[in-house]
Enzyme design. Sequence first.
Site, PDB file in Angstrom:
ATOM      1  CG  HIS A   1      -1.526  -1.424   0.925  1.00 24.77           C
ATOM      2  ND1 HIS A   1      -1.863  -1.570   2.573  1.00 24.77           N
ATOM      3  CD2 HIS A   1      -2.687  -2.298   0.119  1.00 24.77           C
ATOM      4  CE1 HIS A   1      -2.816  -2.801   1.963  1.00 24.77           C
ATOM      5  NE2 HIS A   1      -2.905  -2.758   0.922  1.00 24.77           N
ATOM      6  CD  GLN A   2       4.240  -0.842  -2.739  1.00 26.94           C
ATOM      7  OE1 GLN A   2       3.104  -0.346  -2.882  1.00 26.94           O
ATOM      8  NE2 GLN A   2       4.730  -1.729  -2.711  1.00 26.94           N
TER       9      GLN A   2
END
Length: 507
Positions: free
Chosen positions: A445-446
């Site tokens: 979930h960058q």
Amino acid sequence: MTNSQSADIVVVGAGTAGSVVVRRLVDAGHRVAVIEAGPTDGRPEIDSPFGAAALFASEVDWALSTVPQSHANGRVLYQPRGRSLGGSTILNGMLYIRGARSDYDAWAAAGATGWSWQEVEPYFRRLENYDGPTDGARGTRGPLPVHRHIDPDPLVTAFVDAAVQAGHPRNDDYNTGDSRGASYAQATVEQGARVTAWRSYVQPVADSPLLRVITDALVTKIVIDNGRAAGVEYVQDGVRHVIRAEKEVVLSAGVFGTPQLLMLSGIGAADELRQHGIEVVRDLPGVGRNLRDHVASPIVWESRRTVPTPRMTGIEAQLITDSPDAGALQPDRQAVFVSFVYSTITENLPEQGFTALAILLHPHSHGQVRLRSANPTDALLIDPGILSDPRDAEALVDHLESLRNLAGQPALAEWIKSEVYPGPSRVNRDALRDYVQASADSGHHQVGTARIGTDPLAVVDPQLLVHGLTGLRIADASVMPTTPAGNTAAPTLMIGERAADLILGTH
């Protein structure tokens, strides 16, 4: 080089937010060209909620890797990212989570004016086609199907019941601002099939004469004329093209692709650009900085019973909580329950088992992405700095211990034959800390590498326009100042909706 015809708006990237921008601008009558590095979304595995594993490291996955992580036993972490129409929604976990009210209020307080919960929540409602109660708290007419899990199997039910037995509240709808508690998943599925951003937003207007879709085309540079983004260069089948943007260029290339393209175009930290022989167009030292991600460590159990076949997506329940020191960013812990064995450590895994991922939603550690060279086909140097702040390892130890307590509750205990990882030999904090360093992984979930703000390290202003340039806007997860409290697909779709409004407000 060949000159391609122009468009009003050129969108780079047909992924999560890019698909939203394309649809809203076409609906408003603009001529839109969208350029996607990957192919079309024709692979049959995309249709299946359980087909993502077959897509990893394929032609529709960028299949990126980090540099060795010194605080995680020197491991290199795999970073899957979608490379197709639909972007990462072709291979994500499909869990639909808006995030917490406090996430967006913190963004606004830190300089992202206009991005508070009260201001972004209507955009979530705009995008949702939710099958739950029609009480006004959720959207029911949007393009994106969001379905509740109304038929959980006995194992999934046992996890939720055990969380309640451990003292956590049950939350029937975690998407109304307060996501805390144990919940069955809400997912982007429709009639048993995965829903992608492209298919829900763009496919219905794919035949519009206003829309040009260019696939298998790598954008290599933003064309800047006198401080204005005038178009982009791209390579397709070995031929270099230029497409002009009469009004704007919108970067939706993702948390890695967007800063890479900015830097290749001379927009970034001046000293680093010069090291690669890139002419500096705009000195923006924050480009590529502030790489943030969730961090996860699994607790794996061997089952004493046959594990039911997942009925929805495999990720079918979750628990979101506060830690005692969560501070302003509450909640800050998530446990995602999966009805299969999932572990970065692959030795001695059971044939029958299930997993809870202990996830930190607001880690203190963060990192950066840098160019390897001025060659657009060279992979970035990705350094998330996982566990570089020692508070994160301690928080994961706390989280694992709390999940052990949950597993001891009657509802789930009757399913468990043994704890495989961390395992019964890892009892004290030192042993659990060693396990965290050996097992911790990206939450995939960058965010944050071109963040919103008004300070010297911000990349875009609250209108999502790149500081110091005109006609260049960013609409993807890279603009998030911090990670939201949950999976990032829904917030990225919201950013696409808001970006489209901002563009339409300008043009």
